[in-house]
Design a protein around this motif. Structure first.
Motif, mmCIF file in Angstrom:
data_model
loop_
_atom_site.group_PDB
_atom_site.id
_atom_site.type_symbol
_atom_site.label_atom_id
_atom_site.label_comp_id
_atom_site.label_asym_id
_atom_site.label_seq_id
_atom_site.Cartn_x
_atom_site.Cartn_y
_atom_site.Cartn_z
ATOM 1 N N GLN A 73 0.836 -1.192 0.000
ATOM 2 C CA GLN A 73 0.000 0.000 0.000
ATOM 3 C C GLN A 73 0.878 1.251 0.000
ATOM 4 O O GLN A 73 1.882 1.313 0.706
ATOM 5 C CB GLN A 73 -0.888 0.028 1.236
ATOM 6 C CG GLN A 73 -1.896 1.165 1.192
ATOM 7 C CD GLN A 73 -2.627 1.361 2.498
ATOM 8 O OE1 GLN A 73 -2.087 1.143 3.568
ATOM 9 N NE2 GLN A 73 -3.875 1.749 2.403
ATOM 10 N N GLY A 89 -0.848 -2.312 -4.099
ATOM 11 C CA GLY A 89 -1.486 -2.249 -2.781
ATOM 12 C C GLY A 89 -2.412 -1.053 -2.656
ATOM 13 O O GLY A 89 -2.850 -0.728 -1.559
ATOM 14 N N GLY A 90 -2.697 -0.390 -3.764
ATOM 15 C CA GLY A 90 -3.549 0.782 -3.719
ATOM 16 C C GLY A 90 -2.799 1.985 -3.192
ATOM 17 O O GLY A 90 -1.671 1.873 -2.700
ATOM 18 N N THR A 91 -3.412 3.131 -3.317
ATOM 19 C CA THR A 91 -2.795 4.337 -2.766
ATOM 20 C C THR A 91 -3.874 5.251 -2.244
ATOM 21 O O THR A 91 -4.994 5.253 -2.731
ATOM 22 C CB THR A 91 -1.947 5.064 -3.826
ATOM 23 O OG1 THR A 91 -1.316 6.178 -3.216
ATOM 24 C CG2 THR A 91 -2.773 5.553 -4.985
#
Lengths: 198, 417
Positions: free
Chosen positions: B157, B177-179
């Motif tokens: 992330q 991991g997305g942000t």
């Protein structure tokens, strides 16, 4: 007397006939409305039921009851336009489970007059697939990465999926007057709280 | 006669229509009920989530908040939030939302966030760009923009206090991991509590002459679980070397150099955190990595390895210059409060070597590690060290002894029924 009686009878018959025809037409319309409404109600109930099942799963993507067992592996393992494999701890036993949503081909429901209807399945791990709905005509998934760029399906790296748009349409298997009732549900963005965490 | 029949027919059909119409109305009513149930359920769920978010915010502002929200009215319904202490210092939030008699609950487990959770953490990104070929493992955070040039890959992330800055339209960073944008996380740690822990059951090195001199400690970690060390006070000469078991030198694993610098290398067998504090002296608080630091059992090949190292410098951490060293392995989570991981004289190396870091870097800023040259349209390192990073995933569950923590909780699990 005799002549006017005949005229009376003929007039009454004609008027009665017109009324009767109207009543029969009205009856048909009412019957159609009755059937359509009944099918519509069933369809709406179907939409809500399917939405509840899907939402319940998608809201929990990545969840694991035992923090010790949480890992960094992707929680969306297969991602395509009309199928998806997600991972979370369904029974809260501390172990990850896999939930697989997919739709059948239209051939499977050849017995129904609707040429478009298909079955939406939900399979948990390797159990026998559960039929979520047999009135699905469109089950559409769209995936976005973390900066809302649309990802091309099928996803080569399902782990990139951060936001998922879900939409599905259901139709009645039987038409009334060539018309299939339909209902549509769409959730703009599913952002599972556990999907991206580490 | 015909008129009477018609009237009778009309009445008959009217009766039938009335019955059927009633059914239609009833079905319409069912359909509405169905949607109302769905709406109530969704609304109750949203109220529960709102209650949980409010509780998280309260805990964000005050880690010791335990009151919860008993029976709070909200958006036409109500939520009931309770906070429970789990284990030593984790928290569980239970939020029950109620709307029109329908109840939904949310259950969240939070644990204190520590810096070892980060694979990379920088206060300032400045003019440095994460570029094509860079792969960042573990959680990534910048109290700044995350600058992306080309297609860097973030496997964990990525959080930022400002956002993601793309160099141009051809830059497509991959965030596995997305942000998300979060509040800044202060890069600070409490030296006094570490000092107390070192005094209590660890090892503290300090100027025993009480003349305020900077001390230097050399530590060599040995694979048999022993530690060889020597020290000097100010510009004096080194003491003779002593070799003792790590578990004897610092039973709780914390080795604290007060107002001093630390030279370290070797193979660690056990768990330890090495700390260098400044105590007001700008030349102190530095850790110098003089050669590879490895675990006796590499967790990449042996996940059950219990070897674990934290390096904490109030000032900076430096890999000392050694042109004949070649590649270097550093197994540790590295915390540098005022600088970063510095490669000394990186441009003077005859070629580019690999710095294989297993752990994380938590620092004030990103430091250059190599010089680059454009070859066939690609920038390749020519002198210094290429940063080859792997995150030690054990740090998501356990941290090196007394490794600094942030002042926040983090969400471990989130469950909505």
């Amino acid at each position: 007397m005799g002549f006017s009686t005949i005229i009376d009878i003929l007039s009454a018959t004609i008027i009665g006939g017109i009324i009767l025809l109207n009543l029969l037409k009205l009856n048909e319309n009412v019957y159609q409305a009755e059937v359509t409404t009944m099918l519509d109600v069933n369809l709406q109930v179907e939409v809500v039921n399917v939405a509840n099942v899907i939402e319940s799963d998608f809201n929990k993507i990545g969840y694991c009851a035992d923090p010790e067992n949480i890992n960094d592996l992707s929680k969306v393992t297969v991602a395509d336009t009309s199928l998806i494999k997600i991972v979370y701890d369904i029974d809260k036993d501390g172990d990850y489970d896999t939930v697989y949503y997919y739709v059948s081909s239209t051939d499977l429901l050849n017995g129904t007059p609707n040429p478009r209807d298909r079955i939406l399945y939900r399979q948990v791990n390797s159990e026998i697939p559960f039929m979520v709905s047999n009135r699905i005509v469109d089950f559409n998934l769209k995936y976005f990465d973390s900066i809302y760029d649309t990802l091309t399906t099928p996803l080569a790296s399902p782990g990139l999926a951060t936001y998922i748009k879900i939409a599905f349409r259901v139709e009645d298997p039987y038409a009334y007057d060539q018309q299939y009732n339909e209902a549509y549900w769409r959730r703009l963005t599913v952002t599972a709280k556990n999907l991206k965490r580490n | 006669m015909g008129g009477k029949v018609s009237i009778i027919l009309v009445m008959l059909f009217s009766s039938i229509f009335a019955l059927v119409g009633g059914d239609i109305l009833k079905r319409n009513s069912n359909m509405t009920d169905n949607y109302i149930d769905y709406y109530n359920s969704t609304k109750a769920s949203n109220i529960a989530i709102s209650g949980a978010n409010l509780a998280i915010n309260k805990l964000y502002l005050d880690k010791n908040w335990m009151v919860g929200f008993p029976g709070r009215s909200f958006s036409g319904g109500s939520f009931d939030v309770t906070i429970t202490k789990i284990g030593y210092d984790s928290r569980q939030i239970n939020s029950i939302g109620t709307y029109n008699g329908v109840s939904k609950s949310v259950e969240i487990l939070l644990e204190p966030e520590n810096f070892a959770l980060f694979g990379n953490f920088y206060n300032v990104f400045g003019n440095v760009w994460a570029a094509t070929g860079d792969t960042f493992q573990g959680r990534f955070h910048a109290n700044d923009w995350i600058n992306c040039y080309g297609d860097p890959v973030f496997l964990g992330q990525a959080t930022t206090s400002k956002g993601v800055k793309l160099y141009d339209g051809y830059s497509h960073p991959e965030f596995f991991g997305g942000t998300k944008v979060t509040d800044p996380i202060p890069l600070e740690f409490d030296t006094s509590s570490m000092r107390i822990a070192a005094y209590n059951n660890g090892k503290i090195f300090r100027d025993t002459t009480n003349t305020g001199k900077v001390i230097t400690v050399d530590i060599k970690l040995l694979s048999d679980g022993n530690v060889t060390y020597k020290l000097k006070i100010g510009t004096g000469s080194y003491t003779s070397e002593r070799t003792v078991p790590l578990s004897t030198l610092a039973p709780n694993g914390l080795i604290y150099v007060e107002k001093g610098n630390l030279n370290v290398e070797g193979t660690l067998n056990g768990r330890a955190t090495l700390v260098a504090s400044q105590k007001g002296n700008s030349t102190a608080g530095q850790v110098f990595i003089t050669n590879s630091i490895e675990y006796a059992q590499n967790p990449l090949s042996n996940p059950s390895s219990d070897d674990m190292l934290g390096i904490v410098a109030e000032n900076k951490v430096t890999v000392t210059f050694n042109s004949s060293r070649g590649d270097i392995n550093i197994h540790s989570s590295i915390f540098s409060q005022k600088d970063g991981l510095v490669i000394e004289r990186y441009a003077d190396y005859p070629t580019a070597y690999n710095m294989n870091l297993l752990g994380g870097i938590i620092g004030q800023k990103v430091q250059p590690t190599a010089t680059y040259r454009l070859i066939n349209g690609k920038y390749v390192p020519t002198n210094g060290y290429s940063y080859v990073h792997k995150y030690d995933t054990r740090f998501t569950k356990i941290r090196p002894p007394f490794f600094p923590g942030t002042k926040y909780f983090r969400v471990v699990t989130w469950y909505e029924d």
